[in-house]
Design a protein around this motif. Structure first.
Motif, PDB file in Angstrom:
ATOM      1  N   GLY A 206       5.301   4.695   9.032  1.00 57.73           N
ATOM      2  CA  GLY A 206       5.870   5.047   7.736  1.00 57.73           C
ATOM      3  C   GLY A 206       4.791   4.859   6.677  1.00 57.73           C
ATOM      4  N   TRP A 207       4.920   5.577   5.574  1.00 59.58           N
ATOM      5  CA  TRP A 207       3.888   5.569   4.534  1.00 59.58           C
ATOM      6  C   TRP A 207       3.656   4.170   3.952  1.00 59.58           C
ATOM      7  N   HIS A 208       4.750   3.469   3.637  1.00 61.62           N
ATOM      8  CA  HIS A 208       4.594   2.184   2.953  1.00 61.62           C
ATOM      9  C   HIS A 208       3.833   1.171   3.807  1.00 61.62           C
ATOM     10  N   LEU A 209       4.047   1.266   5.116  1.00 63.60           N
ATOM     11  CA  LEU A 209       3.456   0.270   6.011  1.00 63.60           C
ATOM     12  C   LEU A 209       1.932   0.327   5.981  1.00 63.60           C
ATOM     13  N   GLU A 210       1.352   1.518   5.825  1.00 61.28           N
ATOM     14  CA  GLU A 210      -0.110   1.618   5.865  1.00 61.28           C
ATOM     15  C   GLU A 210      -0.738   0.806   4.736  1.00 61.28           C
ATOM     16  N   CYS A 211      -0.152   0.898   3.531  1.00 59.76           N
ATOM     17  CA  CYS A 211      -0.750   0.184   2.395  1.00 59.76           C
ATOM     18  C   CYS A 211      -0.622  -1.325   2.562  1.00 59.76           C
ATOM     19  N   SER A 212       0.506  -1.787   3.091  1.00 62.26           N
ATOM     20  CA  SER A 212       0.653  -3.234   3.327  1.00 62.26           C
ATOM     21  C   SER A 212      -0.387  -3.713   4.346  1.00 62.26           C
ATOM     22  N   ALA A 213      -0.475  -3.003   5.467  1.00 62.07           N
ATOM     23  CA  ALA A 213      -1.349  -3.470   6.552  1.00 62.07           C
ATOM     24  C   ALA A 213      -2.822  -3.387   6.151  1.00 62.07           C
ATOM     25  N   MET A 214      -3.217  -2.302   5.480  1.00 62.71           N
ATOM     26  CA  MET A 214      -4.636  -2.117   5.176  1.00 62.71           C
ATOM     27  C   MET A 214      -5.079  -2.980   3.993  1.00 62.71           C
ATOM     28  N   SER A 215      -4.220  -3.161   2.995  1.00 60.97           N
ATOM     29  CA  SER A 215      -4.640  -4.009   1.866  1.00 60.97           C
ATOM     30  C   SER A 215      -4.817  -5.445   2.339  1.00 60.97           C
ATOM     31  N   ILE A 216      -3.892  -5.921   3.181  1.00 64.32           N
ATOM     32  CA  ILE A 216      -3.988  -7.308   3.665  1.00 64.32           C
ATOM     33  C   ILE A 216      -5.204  -7.470   4.574  1.00 64.32           C
ATOM     34  N   LYS A 217      -5.468  -6.450   5.399  1.00 66.24           N
ATOM     35  CA  LYS A 217      -6.634  -6.547   6.285  1.00 66.24           C
ATOM     36  C   LYS A 217      -7.921  -6.733   5.478  1.00 66.24           C
ATOM     37  N   TYR A 218      -8.072  -5.949   4.402  1.00 66.20           N
ATOM     38  CA  TYR A 218      -9.361  -5.949   3.699  1.00 66.20           C
ATOM     39  C   TYR A 218      -9.413  -6.873   2.491  1.00 66.20           C
ATOM     40  N   LEU A 219      -8.262  -7.240   1.936  1.00 68.07           N
ATOM     41  CA  LEU A 219      -8.296  -8.052   0.708  1.00 68.07           C
ATOM     42  C   LEU A 219      -7.607  -9.399   0.859  1.00 68.07           C
ATOM     43  N   GLY A 220      -6.927  -9.629   1.984  1.00 67.33           N
ATOM     44  CA  GLY A 220      -6.245 -10.912   2.193  1.00 67.33           C
ATOM     45  C   GLY A 220      -4.753 -10.815   1.915  1.00 67.33           C
ATOM     46  N   GLU A 221      -4.032 -11.878   2.312  1.00 60.94           N
ATOM     47  CA  GLU A 221      -2.564 -11.845   2.195  1.00 60.94           C
ATOM     48  C   GLU A 221      -2.111 -11.848   0.740  1.00 60.94           C
ATOM     49  N   THR A 222      -2.914 -12.496  -0.116  1.00 61.10           N
ATOM     50  CA  THR A 222      -2.638 -12.457  -1.552  1.00 61.10           C
ATOM     51  C   THR A 222      -3.894 -11.950  -2.243  1.00 61.10           C
ATOM     52  N   PHE A 223      -3.766 -10.949  -3.069  1.00 60.31           N
ATOM     53  CA  PHE A 223      -4.956 -10.474  -3.796  1.00 60.31           C
ATOM     54  C   PHE A 223      -4.597 -10.168  -5.242  1.00 60.31           C
ATOM     55  N   ASP A 224      -5.640  -9.801  -6.029  1.00 57.83           N
ATOM     56  CA  ASP A 224      -5.494  -9.810  -7.487  1.00 57.83           C
ATOM     57  C   ASP A 224      -4.708  -8.637  -8.069  1.00 57.83           C
ATOM     58  N   ILE A 225      -5.183  -7.416  -7.815  1.00 60.13           N
ATOM     59  CA  ILE A 225      -4.607  -6.271  -8.544  1.00 60.13           C
ATOM     60  C   ILE A 225      -4.268  -5.136  -7.575  1.00 60.13           C
ATOM     61  N   HIS A 226      -3.102  -4.563  -7.742  1.00 65.24           N
ATOM     62  CA  HIS A 226      -2.696  -3.371  -6.996  1.00 65.24           C
ATOM     63  C   HIS A 226      -2.276  -2.349  -8.046  1.00 65.24           C
ATOM     64  N   THR A 227      -2.796  -1.134  -7.919  1.00 67.93           N
ATOM     65  CA  THR A 227      -2.500  -0.109  -8.929  1.00 67.93           C
ATOM     66  C   THR A 227      -1.926   1.147  -8.291  1.00 67.93           C
ATOM     67  N   GLY A 228      -1.453   2.019  -9.153  1.00 68.33           N
ATOM     68  CA  GLY A 228      -0.974   3.336  -8.747  1.00 68.33           C
ATOM     69  C   GLY A 228      -0.374   4.013  -9.966  1.00 68.33           C
ATOM     70  N   GLY A 229       0.247   5.155  -9.736  1.00 70.71           N
ATOM     71  CA  GLY A 229       0.965   5.816 -10.814  1.00 70.71           C
ATOM     72  C   GLY A 229       2.366   5.230 -10.925  1.00 70.71           C
ATOM     73  N   VAL A 230       3.023   5.431 -12.052  1.00 67.74           N
ATOM     74  CA  VAL A 230       4.379   4.875 -12.216  1.00 67.74           C
ATOM     75  C   VAL A 230       5.336   5.376 -11.128  1.00 67.74           C
ATOM     76  N   ASP A 231       5.072   6.574 -10.610  1.00 67.52           N
ATOM     77  CA  ASP A 231       5.959   7.106  -9.566  1.00 67.52           C
ATOM     78  C   ASP A 231       5.821   6.332  -8.252  1.00 67.52           C
ATOM     79  N   ASN A 232       4.792   5.487  -8.150  1.00 63.53           N
ATOM     80  CA  ASN A 232       4.645   4.654  -6.951  1.00 63.53           C
ATOM     81  C   ASN A 232       5.484   3.372  -7.006  1.00 63.53           C
ATOM     82  N   ILE A 233       5.971   3.007  -8.187  1.00 60.44           N
ATOM     83  CA  ILE A 233       6.636   1.700  -8.318  1.00 60.44           C
ATOM     84  C   ILE A 233       7.823   1.609  -7.358  1.00 60.44           C
ATOM     85  N   PHE A 234       8.640   2.654  -7.397  1.00 58.37           N
ATOM     86  CA  PHE A 234       9.777   2.709  -6.476  1.00 58.37           C
ATOM     87  C   PHE A 234       9.792   4.062  -5.777  1.00 58.37           C
TER      88      PHE A 234
END
Ligand code: ZN
Length: 465
Positions: A206-234
């Motif tokens: 699923g689309w959402h899973l890729e961002c969770s898995a890849m951000s944590i892999k490269y930036l750690g379980e907690t990281f500073d800033i995540h961005t996107g367009g407002v249409d990404n919020i929900f």
């Protein structure tokens, strides 16, 4: 006062303090590579580039990661429609995306992880979620059970039972969910679609899973800033938070930042209205990337930006005014010493920094800069500018160049820019938009360009040349 950013999670502008002093982990949601990116997408990518440049100016070492969504309903539909393998189909748009980034002067991220290359990481995250009881299987697909994550809805402020939340279920693959709010983390193999083997059965992520898995892999379980367009919020970012925090038990992202929409000629951009523009469309019409970059950065990122061709002409003219000043400062012989203009320039530089520190308010940084530019031209005309003034004004221009990522100078404003402006003026006249035509003529006059109507069309020359 230091850096302050608006955090969508708290709905307030907060002091920004990185997790590790001097280092910032930044995850920026990237393109779905099924088509060319449009200028609304580039508004967000350009703002993220400015965010990074400003963090770097303020002494942070930024690690930026941007994903490439190279498997989803749209990429699969494109590949099947054209009879090409998925990787071959998406390569066209990945290559085009990087060409566009380069044309717009967007700095490359540290990493561009692709969803199709991170299926094992996604499966590992699913196994963690399954052990903790967050997943269930229905007709071969795997879903996240939202009832198991009480904080769901915190980012979007959305009541999870609302109609808008229900909208999220409109997906042909997801008719078997226990609860319409639940979302797919793994979709069962279907027909001729590409698929991957996994402990959860053959399928695709699923689309959402890729961002969770890849951000944590490269930036750690907690990281500073995540961005996107407002249409990404929900639902995208809301679902990323649910998966990530449910899997790790840690807070996922400290600061969530979102760019507002871009509209064109006052309307939502859409192919059917004929107001849909890719960067390539604009370049084919003779517009250069520099004013496009400037225009898309000139409004505060949390305000809706209305893109118009008149605005683009004004952006060209504004940049050329900065170029002219940089040029004049470089070639006008000035006497020793300093005048009030030096103080004025130093104050302006401070105001620009304050505007940028304050949630990247580019409009608040540009206002004082253009006031200074006007006063500097006046001082040069009157012969009151001194050598130290030129240094101080140049420092304000250099700050603009660095954070906006736009180079200024005599050779930056080329004949091609002037010709583009003249062409815009002709178009304005043809459509009887006299106000726009006059505005362009005035801009050209301010830059010392003299127009002459001849039977062969409009000719131009530089005053005194
Ligand atoms: Zn994402």
């Amino acid at each position: 006062m230091g850096l302050r950013f608006h955090n969508t999670l708290t709905r307030s502008v907060e002091p920004f303090v990185p997790l590790r002093a001097g280092e910032v982990g930044l995850y920026t949601c990237g393109p779905t590579v099924y088509d060319y990116a449009h200028i609304g997408n580039f508004r967000t990518y350009l703002w993220e580039d400015l965010l990074r440049r400003h963090l770097e100016l303020r002494g942070c070492k930024v690690t930026q990661v941007m994903n490439l969504t190279d498997v989803d309903d749209k990429t699969i539909a494109g590949a099947l429609r054209t009879g090409r393998p998925l990787d071959d189909y998406t390569k066209t748009y990945i290559d085009a995306f990087f060409e566009d980034l380069d044309a717009l002067g967007i700095q490359r991220a540290a990493l561009y992880p692709r969803a199709t290359r991170h299926v094992p990481e996604m499966n590992a995250m699913m196994e963690r979620l399954q052990r903790k009881g967050h997943l269930y299987e229905s007709k071969g697909s795997i879903y996240f059970r939202i009832d198991t994550f009480p904080a769901y809805g915190r980012l979007s402020g959305l009541d999870p039972d609302s109609a808008a939340a229900g909208q999220a279920r409109i997906d042909a693959d997801e008719y078997d969910k226990d609860n319409p709010r639940d979302f797919a983390v793994w979709k069962m193999r279907k027909g001729e679609e590409p698929f991957w083997e996994s402990p959860f059965g053959a399928g695709r992520p699923g689309w959402h899973l890729e961002c969770s898995a890849m951000s944590i892999k490269y930036l750690g379980e907690t990281f500073d800033i995540h961005t996107g367009g407002v249409d990404n919020i929900f639902p995208h970012h809301e679902n990323e938070i649910a998966q990530s925090e449910a899997a790790t038990g840690q807070p996922f992202v400290r600061t969530w930042m979102h760019a507002a929409h871009l509209i064109v000629d006052g309307e939502k951009m859409s192919k059917s209205k004929g107001n849909f523009h890719t960067l390539r469309d604009l370049m084919a019409k003779g517009y250069r990337p520099r004013p496009i970059r400037y225009l898309l950065l000139s409004a505060h990122y949390r305000k809706q930006l209305n893109f118009t061709f008149e605005g683009l002409s004004q952006a060209e003219a504004s940049l050329c005014r900065l170029d002219d000043l940089a040029d004049r400062l470089g070639r006008t012989p000035l006497g020793e010493g300093r005048s009030d203009l030096s103080d004025r320039a130093e104050r302006t530089r401070g105001e620009m920094l304050e505007g940028l520190d304050s949630d990247l308010n580019t409009a608040a940084a540009l206002g004082p800069l253009f006031d200074l530019v006007r006063d500097a031209h006046t001082a040069l005309d009157a012969g009151t500018a001194r050598a130290a003034d030129a240094v101080a004004v140049r420092e304000a221009l250099a700050l603009f160049e660095r954070v906006f990522g736009i180079r200024l100078g005599p050779d930056a404003c080329l004949d091609a820019d002037i010709e583009a402006l003249i062409e815009r003026r002709q178009q304005a006249r043809a459509s009887r938009d006299w106000a726009a035509a006059d505005a362009i003529r005035r801009e050209l006059a301010e830059r010392g360009i003299v127009l002459e109507d001849t039977p062969q069309g409009v000719r131009w020359k530089r005053k005194g040349a």
